[in-house]
Motif scaffolding. Structure first.
Motif, PDB file in Angstrom:
ATOM      1  N   TYR A  81       0.848  -1.189   0.000  1.00 55.03           N
ATOM      2  CA  TYR A  81       0.000   0.000   0.000  1.00 55.03           C
ATOM      3  C   TYR A  81       0.881   1.236   0.000  1.00 55.03           C
ATOM      4  N   ASP A  85      -3.496   6.139  -0.430  1.00 51.51           N
ATOM      5  CA  ASP A  85      -4.466   5.132  -0.874  1.00 51.51           C
ATOM      6  C   ASP A  85      -5.756   5.260  -0.056  1.00 51.51           C
ATOM      7  N   ILE A  87      -8.800   3.440   1.474  1.00 54.47           N
ATOM      8  CA  ILE A  87      -9.007   2.043   1.881  1.00 54.47           C
ATOM      9  C   ILE A  87     -10.284   1.897   2.706  1.00 54.47           C
ATOM     10  N   TYR A 109      -8.552  -1.945  -0.702  1.00 53.99           N
ATOM     11  CA  TYR A 109      -8.843  -0.687  -1.376  1.00 53.99           C
ATOM     12  C   TYR A 109     -10.348  -0.432  -1.374  1.00 53.99           C
TER      13      TYR A 109
END
Length: 187
Positions: A81, A85, A87, A109
């Motif tokens: 990761y 990102d 998530i 994700y």
């Protein structure tokens, strides 16, 4: 950071805003800036003290088994990761806060077709539905199954996962009975 938690077991009135330190990471964890979190029956059971004789938790307790947010820090062993990102996660506890930490084994994700508030309800419901179909009921392609209470988080996930597994499904929720997606009668 700001968080919502409690210092004694009880009803909703024990919840309070707290100021606590930002969590420190282990090598396999990420730090997430919280965008949204889900309120689950599990959280209410913890707050009410239903597990106090079987699980030791230290006060203050910050609830929250599901959360969505953006990664802001990586543990030294995290390589799959990146910072930034988006998530969704199931850390088990702690998402009722500005930041929460979670092991990479308990995150994924955020699906781009879900906004953060919709996605926040997916982890625990999805895991429960999957385990029910695959590990408990051992549902196989072509089997006929009945899903009662399909309008809630777990029930709606059961319907979708049963469809993906290729089962023939009947479900009931919110006064509607359906077979394979078509309305077949009202109760």
């Amino acid at each position: 950071m700001r968080a919502f938690g409690f210092n004694q077991y009880g009803n909703a009135n024990v919840m309070e805003e707290l100021s606590i330190p930002i969590p420190k990471l282990n090598p396999d964890e990420v730090l997430v800036k919280t965008t949204a979190f889900a309120i689950n029956a599990f959280d209410i059971a913890v707050r009410n003290g239903q597990f106090r004789n079987s699980v030791t938790l230290l006060f203050p307790i910050i609830l929250g088994s599901d959360g969505v947010g953006r990664i802001v820090q990586l543990g030294s062993g995290v390589h799959e990761y990146n910072i930034g990102d988006d998530i969704l996660a199931r850390p088990g506890i702690g998402t009722y806060a500005e930041y929460f930490k979670v092991s990479v084994d308990h995150l994924g994700y955020r699906p781009s077709n879900y906004n953060p508030y919709e996605a926040a309800g997916l982890p625990l419901s999805g895991i429960t539905a999957y385990n029910t179909l695959v590990h408990i009921a051992h549902v196989k392609q072509g089997q006929t199954i009945v899903i009662l209470g399909s309008s809630g988080g777990v029930g709606s996930m059961l319907v979708q996962m049963a469809h993906a597994l290729g089962s023939i499904r009947y479900w009931y929720g919110r006064g509607m009975c359906s077979r394979n997606g078509s309305k077949s009668g009202r109760f």
